[in-house]
Design an enzyme around this catalytic site. Sequence first.
Site, PDB file in Angstrom:
ATOM      1  N   LYS A 199      77.709   3.929  25.342  1.00 54.18           N
ATOM      2  CA  LYS A 199      79.178   4.455  25.222  1.00 54.18           C
ATOM      3  C   LYS A 199      79.234   5.788  24.873  1.00 54.18           C
ATOM      4  CE  LYS A 199      83.386   4.675  23.280  1.00 54.18           C
ATOM      5  NZ  LYS A 199      83.665   6.054  23.134  1.00 54.18           N
ATOM      6  N   GLU A 274      74.133   7.949  12.051  1.00 57.63           N
ATOM      7  CA  GLU A 274      73.983   9.291  11.772  1.00 57.63           C
ATOM      8  C   GLU A 274      75.445   9.932  11.578  1.00 57.63           C
ATOM      9  OE1 GLU A 274      73.758  12.699  11.179  1.00 57.63           O
ATOM     10  OE2 GLU A 274      73.722  12.832  13.539  1.00 57.63           O
ATOM     11  N   CYS A 308      76.892  18.641  13.333  1.00 59.10           N
ATOM     12  CA  CYS A 308      76.675  17.888  12.308  1.00 59.10           C
ATOM     13  C   CYS A 308      75.849  18.810  11.196  1.00 59.10           C
ATOM     14  CB  CYS A 308      75.919  16.568  12.254  1.00 59.10           C
ATOM     15  SG  CYS A 308      76.282  15.436  13.469  1.00 59.10           S
ATOM     16  N   GLU A 410      84.284  17.255   5.052  1.00 59.14           N
ATOM     17  CA  GLU A 410      83.425  17.765   6.252  1.00 59.14           C
ATOM     18  C   GLU A 410      84.885  18.386   7.152  1.00 59.14           C
ATOM     19  OE1 GLU A 410      81.999  15.343   9.280  1.00 59.14           O
ATOM     20  OE2 GLU A 410      80.403  16.770   9.461  1.00 59.14           O
TER      21      GLU A 410
HETATM   22  C1  UN1 Z   1      74.292  17.715  15.433  1.00 61.13           C
HETATM   23  O1  UN1 Z   1      74.638  18.616  14.884  1.00 61.13           O
HETATM   24  O2  UN1 Z   1      74.918  16.577  15.768  1.00 61.13           O
HETATM   25  O3  UN1 Z   1      69.890  20.582  14.563  1.00 61.13           O
HETATM   26  C2  UN1 Z   1      72.975  17.412  16.132  1.00 61.13           C
HETATM   27  C3  UN1 Z   1      70.497  21.084  15.371  1.00 61.13           C
HETATM   28  C4  UN1 Z   1      70.382  20.400  16.859  1.00 61.13           C
HETATM   29  C5  UN1 Z   1      70.958  19.231  16.911  1.00 61.13           C
HETATM   30  C6  UN1 Z   1      72.395  18.841  15.936  1.00 61.13           C
HETATM   31  N1  UN1 Z   1      69.017  20.319  17.297  1.00 61.13           N
HETATM   32  O4  UN1 Z   1      71.192  21.964  15.052  1.00 61.13           O
END
Ligand code: UN1
Length: 523
Positions: A199, A274, A308, A410
């Site tokens: 999804k 995550e 992230c 965040e």
């Molecule tokens: C994310 O930010 O959800 O390490 C993943 C990084 C990328 C992946 C980020 N390869 O910045």
Amino acid sequence: MAQTQKAVGRNGKRTNGRSASSRPSVKTYNNYIGGEWVPSAGGEIFENINPADTRDVVGRFALSTEDDINRAVDAAATAAAHWRRTPAPRRAEILFRVGEILIRNKSQYAAEMTREMGKVLKETGGDVQEAIDCTYFAAGEGRRLHGFTTPAEMPDKFAMCVRQPVGLCGLITPWNFPMAIPSWKLLPALICGNTVVIKPAEDTPLSTVNLVEACAEAGVPAGVVNLVTGYGEAVGAPLVKHKDVRLISFTGSTETGRTVAAGCAERNAIPALEMGGKNVQIVMDDADIDLAIEGAVWGAFGTTGQRCTATSRIVVHKKVYRQFTKKLIERAEGLRIGNGADPKTDVGPVINADAVHKIMGYIEIGEREDGAKLALGGKRLTRGEHARGFFIEPTVFTDVAPEMRIAQEEIFGPVTAVIPADSLDQAVEIANGVRYGLSAAIYTRDVNRAFHAMNEMYTGIFYINSATIGAEVHLPFGGTKATGNGHREAGTQVLDIFTEWKSVYIDYSGRLQRAQIDQAEPQ
Ligand code: UN1
């Protein structure tokens, strides 16, 4: 990170078949269930809008419900036995073909991703590249998937451990890496012999459709991969609750992740989560300042701060604080904000109206904090080329105190908080002093300081003289504390998400041999 929990589309309303029929040139994309591209059971659709220009409808997608999830899960259950029994090296051959298809279509996929997600073309090319890397990495595991052997306690007895697929996996993926993150979950799940229902985020379904199309073209058998598009509460929630789904792999906000975990706990399914981050770059007084600036600008404003792993805090030693902040502001001021499809653009739009609202809310919070200074940016751009999109200026707060909300929560946008520190130990304490633990970086030329910080930082990822973003697919990816629940994606460690261990004892002595625990003399 923030997504998938919205109740409405990014243009503030749900759209259905009726309103969309007035735009016949817009392509309609269906769900993929049991090897067929099919409309949602209810026949409804939603529109995918370009965040750089909301007049541009990228496509219409199936607005699905629990009925569609039930069909997709049934299809995945039906396909499970055959796929599980397909030798892993054979599964790998199909996945290698997926990689070739992704390479062939890379520029098309990147352009479509920029149109639906907003980030600049170089980065969407990078997103597709990450999916390619992940595909080859996962396919390579088809000839490994190592278990282990170990001595048994008794003579003429053999002991070993093998991996078995967990079964049917539900994958719930975010909009910020619309092909890479689905690939992180999908390809390892497949090589391990699982069947899946995926999804994608409602903001970026097209890139996942492209990935699934590549799987279909490569010859992944019908029912092994199923795709259902729609909103979190209508599609994600029934997927989490479905009794036949053994594992949910989720990337998204910590709040939604908690709901996913609770849903899994109800029926003893496995959650692999995550979630959020509040990543930090430490800059010591002996750092190469220009290098540290490059890292900070890339980490904070690459992907418009919507990774992230984005650098949302920069902890700077007081001895270089003035010099660093001055240069950071000068450098960030020069970034060009615009449509990611324009090669001159450095920073694209944020994903949708809700994101604008949230990020602007944090900028206001920062402005109200006693002591923090809005040193750069802070505005939404609404004129000229920016009039139809979700554009926010790269924003730098300086003199931020560690306990302020902009230093703790965040934001998931182009906003970073610069915090002064007196020493390495204080910097590390500030850096660790948040609820999340995804990524951290230190800039220093002193190897002792670098290793000390590496040892003291409680994060899943740590960089030395490199930005907080840019993880590679063959190393584990994930975080501590509120970022995760102990699992790691990517690397060979992802195999521990998508397989369960089976310990096997083979007694070839021809007689009953009791394990040590069963032959102890009474005391
Ligand atoms: C994310 O930010 O959800 O390490 C993943 C990084 C990328 C992946 C980020 N390869 O910045």
